[in-house]
Design an enzyme around this catalytic site. Structure first.
Site, short mmCIF file in Angstrom:
data_model
loop_
_atom_site.label_atom_id
_atom_site.label_comp_id
_atom_site.label_asym_id
_atom_site.label_seq_id
_atom_site.Cartn_x
_atom_site.Cartn_y
_atom_site.Cartn_z
N GLU A 17 1.01 -1.03 0.04
CA GLU A 17 -0.07 -0.02 -0.17
C GLU A 17 0.82 1.18 0.10
OE1 GLU A 17 -3.67 -1.62 2.82
OE2 GLU A 17 -2.20 -0.68 3.73
N GLU A 181 -7.59 -0.94 10.92
CA GLU A 181 -6.49 -0.09 11.67
C GLU A 181 -7.05 1.21 12.25
OE1 GLU A 181 -5.58 -1.16 8.24
OE2 GLU A 181 -4.45 -3.09 9.21
N ASP A 204 -12.24 -3.98 -2.19
CA ASP A 204 -13.12 -5.28 -2.43
C ASP A 204 -14.49 -4.66 -2.23
OD1 ASP A 204 -13.44 -5.95 0.73
OD2 ASP A 204 -11.32 -5.34 0.44
N1 SAH Z 1 -1.91 -9.38 3.34
C1 SAH Z 1 -3.16 -10.20 3.15
C2 SAH Z 1 -4.41 -9.37 3.51
C3 SAH Z 1 -4.11 -8.07 4.39
S1 SAH Z 1 -5.50 -7.86 5.52
C4 SAH Z 1 -3.13 -10.61 1.80
O1 SAH Z 1 -2.30 -10.18 1.03
O2 SAH Z 1 -4.21 -11.38 1.35
C5 SAH Z 1 -6.27 -6.45 4.74
C6 SAH Z 1 -5.86 -4.93 4.87
O3 SAH Z 1 -6.42 -4.49 4.07
C7 SAH Z 1 -6.05 -4.66 6.16
O4 SAH Z 1 -4.82 -3.73 6.55
C8 SAH Z 1 -7.15 -3.84 6.28
O5 SAH Z 1 -7.11 -2.89 6.79
C9 SAH Z 1 -7.40 -3.47 4.52
N2 SAH Z 1 -8.49 -4.00 4.02
C10 SAH Z 1 -9.01 -3.96 2.94
N3 SAH Z 1 -10.44 -4.60 2.56
C11 SAH Z 1 -10.85 -4.91 3.85
C12 SAH Z 1 -11.92 -5.52 4.09
N4 SAH Z 1 -12.99 -5.86 3.49
N5 SAH Z 1 -12.08 -5.80 5.46
C13 SAH Z 1 -11.06 -5.65 6.28
N6 SAH Z 1 -9.95 -4.81 6.10
C14 SAH Z 1 -9.72 -4.46 4.75
#
Ligand code: SAH
Length: 246
Positions: A17, A181, A204
């Site tokens: 990010e 966060e 998403d």
């Molecule tokens: N590193 C993992 C996922 C990270 S968790 C992977 O690559 O699969 C997701 C991160 O994105 C967190 O820092 C959160 O703040 C953010 N985020 C994005 N979409 C989210 C959602 N639908 N629910 C919760 N957090 C989300």
């Protein structure tokens, strides 16, 4: 005469990010700034008189993954305050949105009114409200309008997926984005009475058919790139301004 902003701390959870912004504005890594046991990293620029530091949660020593969610975010926020004494704290990152409330992949939102938790349910007198947090954030509607960003309540929890109970709590707010966060950082900012905003780019859509983790991975690059563009705008917008002018 109000005082121009001199120091800003931008707290970010994931390297992917942060990377586009770090590269575009040539942030440089501050060496040995935090205790070596800690995963957090700091990157710095001086932008036309404003001291800007990105505090990255860093890599978990045991899992070799980005330190996401509220626990590292709280610590990053505390370190940001202790080391840099910022006039403004920004939490920049990604989030899930809701198509039914107008969110599209890559939209970038600014936090509106307050940041709350949707998964700290404590059904005891008084603790119910305590659990939700509802930490204030700065009214940045002028900044949002100027930079073409939407406003939303930001809802924080420690899971990427969502339970029906979480959803019912989140659904009280509209528009809303869900991430992992902001409330933790907003709490620390609130303790120290430092103005706080969150800037969140949508990876998403929670209310469509696709699995959140697949959508997140697929859209992380585009969302991080849009986040970079808007954060460059935010940084430029801050130059010469006071908190009251945001
Ligand atoms: N590193 C993992 C996922 C990270 S968790 C992977 O690559 O699969 C997701 C991160 O994105 C967190 O820092 C959160 O703040 C953010 N985020 C994005 N979409 C989210 C959602 N639908 N629910 C919760 N957090 C989300």
């Amino acid at each position: 005469m109000t005082k121009p902003i001199e120091k800003v701390a931008i707290i970010m959870a994931m390297k992917q990010e942060a990377k586009p912004l770090i590269e575009e504005y040539n942030f440089y890594k501050l060496p040995k700034i935090f205790d070596e046991e800690l995963p957090m990293e700091a990157y710095h620029i001086d932008k036309e008189g404003i001291d800007i530091t990105i505090i990255l949660n860093g890599t978990d020593r045991d899992f070799q993954l980005d330190c996401v969610a509220t626990q590292p975010a709280t610590l990053s926020a505390f370190l940001a305050v202790q080391h840099f004494r910022p006039d403004l704290i920004i939490n920049a990152g990604t989030a899930g949105g809701f198509a039914q409330r107008g969110s599209e992949i890559g939209d970038v939102y600014v936090s509106h009114k307050y940041i709350r938790y949707h998964d700290r349910r404590i059904p005891l007198p008084g603790f119910d409200k305590y659990g939700m947090g509802n930490y204030p954030c700065l009214n940045a509607s002028r900044l949002a309008q100027k930079l073409g960003m939407k406003l939303a309540n930001v809802s924080t929890g420690n899971s990427l997926d969502i339970t029906p109970t979480d959803l019912a709590i989140i659904n009280v707010e509209t528009p809303v984005v869900k991430e992992m966060e902001a409330a933790a950082i907003a709490w620390v900012a609130h303790l120290y009475r430092i103005p706080f905003i969150a800037v969140k780019s949508i990876t998403d859509l929670i209310d469509n058919e696709q699995a959140v983790e697949q959508e997140f991975i697929k859209n992380l690059a585009i969302a991080s790139n849009n986040l970079k563009k808007k954060m460059m705008g935010v940084i430029d917008y801050l130059v010469g301004k006071s908190i009251e002018e945001l």
